[in-house]
Design an enzyme around this catalytic site. Structure first.
Site, mmCIF file in Angstrom:
data_model
loop_
_atom_site.group_PDB
_atom_site.id
_atom_site.type_symbol
_atom_site.label_atom_id
_atom_site.label_comp_id
_atom_site.label_asym_id
_atom_site.label_seq_id
_atom_site.Cartn_x
_atom_site.Cartn_y
_atom_site.Cartn_z
ATOM 1 C CB CYS A 2 31.189 -19.654 -46.412
ATOM 2 S SG CYS A 2 30.935 -19.265 -48.349
ATOM 3 N NE ARG A 27 30.441 -17.680 -41.105
ATOM 4 C CZ ARG A 27 31.045 -16.484 -40.386
ATOM 5 N NH1 ARG A 27 30.746 -16.136 -39.526
ATOM 6 N NH2 ARG A 27 31.869 -15.897 -41.154
ATOM 7 C CD1 TRP A 75 24.543 -15.994 -48.998
ATOM 8 C CD2 TRP A 75 26.614 -15.013 -49.790
ATOM 9 N NE1 TRP A 75 24.363 -14.530 -49.768
ATOM 10 C CE2 TRP A 75 25.230 -14.170 -50.237
ATOM 11 C CE3 TRP A 75 27.828 -14.378 -50.037
ATOM 12 C CZ2 TRP A 75 25.330 -12.778 -50.863
ATOM 13 C CZ3 TRP A 75 27.849 -13.136 -50.842
ATOM 14 C CH2 TRP A 75 26.648 -12.493 -51.240
ATOM 15 C CG ASN A 101 34.298 -17.478 -44.929
ATOM 16 O OD1 ASN A 101 33.463 -16.807 -45.867
ATOM 17 N ND2 ASN A 101 34.263 -16.949 -43.576
ATOM 18 N N GLY A 102 35.610 -16.874 -47.859
ATOM 19 C CA GLY A 102 36.464 -15.504 -48.528
ATOM 20 C C GLY A 102 36.666 -15.600 -49.853
ATOM 21 C CD GLU A 483 16.390 -1.741 -39.479
ATOM 22 O OE1 GLU A 483 17.125 -1.531 -40.476
ATOM 23 O OE2 GLU A 483 16.577 -3.261 -38.821
ATOM 24 C CE LYS A 487 15.346 -6.293 -40.288
ATOM 25 N NZ LYS A 487 16.411 -5.435 -39.838
ATOM 26 C CD GLU A 490 16.485 -7.805 -43.780
ATOM 27 O OE1 GLU A 490 17.793 -8.194 -44.003
ATOM 28 O OE2 GLU A 490 16.321 -7.347 -42.649
ATOM 29 C CG HIS A 506 10.190 17.537 -52.499
ATOM 30 N ND1 HIS A 506 9.972 18.752 -52.940
ATOM 31 C CD2 HIS A 506 10.068 17.834 -50.931
ATOM 32 C CE1 HIS A 506 10.073 19.685 -51.836
ATOM 33 N NE2 HIS A 506 10.224 18.927 -50.604
ATOM 34 C CE LYS A 605 22.291 -11.950 -37.426
ATOM 35 N NZ LYS A 605 21.464 -10.868 -37.979
#
Ligand code: F6R
Length: 610
Positions: A2, A27, A75, A101-102, A483, A487, A490, A506, A605
């Protein structure tokens, strides 16, 4: 997560708040809202589900007057993304409005207290509980606005950054933080509030970073004409504001002609890497290297930063011969790890605000270990909680998918490994000098990878039809496989897994078919021949290989359906170059699929909640 924005001053608050919300949209973008104290001293609240642009449509033609206001982009944590759970939340009388926010951990207990006192709730959020609590304390104990916020925060357990308005005190904005960031901007005759400095820097570069349990009262001074800042703790102790200068500039926050922030951030890596390497050369002083010369290094981070940490482990163990462990911060903080005074913890974070990484640092310090952080955002919580910091200095990263932060984090870790290896006598002079010199050449090697955008776009066409995909690499390029896969998933929502290539047989090789693209990271290096065999195994099962190879490659290129070449680069430095085509690959796949590249679904983010 947020984002919070606030304004107190002579300008019309609404445009400042909306522009600030756009800056903070990285955010979270589940919903957005604004509360304004109008020219008639009425509290007007507008909110809507979805992005800030939807809020602008909602607020259009409404009373947007007023020089004081708060705003929020969300968010979702408590309560689904919806209009009723959007911030600002208001109190029973409608006099108070609050953004948050939190996470308030004891919200259920506080809610019960209020339910018993006859309060009802309009949302599922923990935020509404706090704003109702403030009004309850105001009314039951006859407290002032500021005192009631303070009293409420003393009862709250959890993390928060909040901003509150009270219609009956129309020149006052109260804000506070604990565990979630909040910055006050100090203009000539106006004051700003932001979750970070990005909504503030186009008006002023003078800021105050609030500390945990700080509370600040921003007053417009309608009568005195000078806005006023009063800083105190939530326990009522007065504090002197420490005004600092921020160096961020507005052009860094714009797309600069690119279609997306992500593409801009990928393409600016040659420049950002140069800035990072220069800054790291200064920061990695003999004292910092001595700090790293511990019995053991514990690297902790999340997501992309964790992948960078894994490359760091390979480099430090190989070049400096020092044992390194890499832990997801979210696991580290809860599994009672063995940490001793002789250990050094290296925390990696682009944002400097990731809740799990911050908690891991706090745990490590409680156990007596020193903490060095590698961070991008200057003045953020993680460097402030660390014993030492190396900043990556790549400028704001706004695209939700991390790109330039990764290459910079790996570069810092590589320089650490080189200097540590040299200081410990584990790296001979010629190799140390050769690798240090080659680091300075990395920006131009990245440029050459970026120049192949057209071939990468063509490769992306094929990949965009896939339901699922495997990335494989070995040694230093195993973390790159992880990585690259992250990418892709997401931003294009295609399922992807990263594997050490030799692990395929395996189990995962059972997945190989013509429908399963296998992206292979195969630069020249000590393990190239082994990787060739792994590629053969995939081809023998009719897998479709897309490969990243070194210029002049013959073996993997012959087997692959398509290739992207990178310039020759030493094995330990190769992740900084091989990741770049993979970033571009996922970018183009997401564009072809029409995905929202900079703001992928369900993500934000900086993850300031656990
Ligand atoms: C992926 C991504 C995330 C972050 C993670 C840690 O593209 O951006 O996985 O890397 O949330 O964030 P920081 O580095 O800010 O601690």
């Amino acid at each position: 997560m947020c984002g919070i924005v606030g304004y107190v001053g002579k300008r019309k608050a609404y445009p400042v708040l909306i522009k600030g919300l756009h800056r903070l949209e990285y955010r979270g973008y589940d919903s957005a809202g604004v509360a304004l104290l109008s020219n008639q001293h009425r509290l007007n609240v507008y909110k809507s589900q979805g992005k800030v642009s939807v809020l602008e449509d909602t607020a259009h033609n409404q009373d947007l007057s007023g020089n004081i206001g708060i705003a929020h982009t969300r968010w979702a944590t408590h309560g689904e993304p919806s209009h009723r759970n959007s911030h600002p939340h208001t109190s029973r009388s409608g006099r108070l409005a609050m953004v948050h926010n939190g996470i308030i951990e004891n919200y259920a207990e506080l809610k019960q207290l209020l339910l018993d006192a006859g309060y009802t709730f309009k949302s599922d959020t923990d935020t509404e509980v706090v704003v109702q609590l403030i009004e309850y304390l105001q009314e039951s104990l006859q407290l002032s606005f500021v005192d009631s916020v303070q009293k409420a925060l003393q009862k709250v357990v959890g993390s928060y950054a909040i901003a509150v308005l009270d219609e009956s005190e129309p020149d006052t904005l109260v804000a506070a933080r604990k565990g979630s960031p909040l910055v006050v901007g100090v203009g000539d005759d106006e004051l700003f509030l932001g979750s970070d400095a990005s909504p503030i820097v186009e008006y002023t570069n003078r800021v105050i970073y609030l500390e945990d349990e700080d509370m600040v009262v921003l007053q417009a001074g309608f009568t005195t004409s000078e806005p006023k800042i009063t800083l105190m703790t939530i326990h009522g102790e007065a504090k002197e504001p420490n005004i600092q200068q921020v160096t961020m500039n507005v052009s860094e926050l714009e797309k600069g002609g690119y279609d997306h922030y992500m593409l801009k951030e990928i393409c600016e890596q040659p420049h950002s890497l140069r800035c990072c390497i220069e800054s790291a050369k200064q920061s990695l002083t003999p004292q910092t290297i001595e700090l790293l010369n511990a019995n053991r290094i514990l690297i902790t981070a999340c997501g992309t930063s964790w992948h960078a940490g894994l490359v760091g482990k390979y480099a430090i163990e190989q070049l400096a011969r020092l044992p390194v462990e890499v832990e997801h911060a979210s696991e580290f903080r809860y599994r009672q790890p063995v940490i001793s005074k002789g250990d050094i913890v290296v925390a990696i974070s682009q944002s400097g605000e990731t809740a799990d990484t911050l908690a891991a640092i706090e745990l490590a310090r409680r156990e007596g270990a020193k903490v060095l952080s590698i961070c991008n955002v200057v003045g953020s919580s993680i460097p402030r909680a660390s014993d030492a910091v190396v900043y990556t200095m790549v400028g704001p990263e706004i695209g939700v998918a991390s790109t330039k932060a990764f290459t910079a984090q790996v570069a810092v870790l590589m320089m650490m490994a080189l200097r540590l290896g040299h200081a410990r006598g584990k790296l001979d002079e010629p190799l140390y000098t050769a690798l240090t010199t080659e680091m300075d050449e990395l920006p131009s090697k990245i440029e050459s990878a970026i120049r192949q955008r057209e071939s990468i776009r063509r490769m992306a066409q094929t990949l965009s039809f896939a339901q699922s995909c495997i990335y494989m690499g070995r040694g230093y390029n195993y973390p790159v496989a992880l990585e690259g896969a992250l990418k892709l998933k997401e931003i294009s929502y295609i399922h992807a897994e990263g594997y050490p290539a030799a692990e395929m047989k395996h189990g995962p090789i059972a997945l190989i078919s013509q429908e399963m693209p296998v992206v292979t990271i195969a630069p020249q290096g000590s393990i190239y021949d082994k990787l060739v065999s792994n590629v053969q195994e995939v081809c023998a099962r009719h897998g479709r290989v897309m490969a990243i190879v070194t210029e002049g490659d013959t073996q993997v290129s012959k087997m692959a359906d398509s290739i992207i070449t990178i310039p020759k680069v030493s094995e330990c430095l190769s992740p900084i170059v091989t990741i770049v085509p993979l970033q571009l690959l996922s970018y183009y796949v997401a564009c072809i699929k029409g995905c929202d590249v900079d703001q992928p679904r369900n993500l934000a983010k900086s993850v300031t909640v656990e």
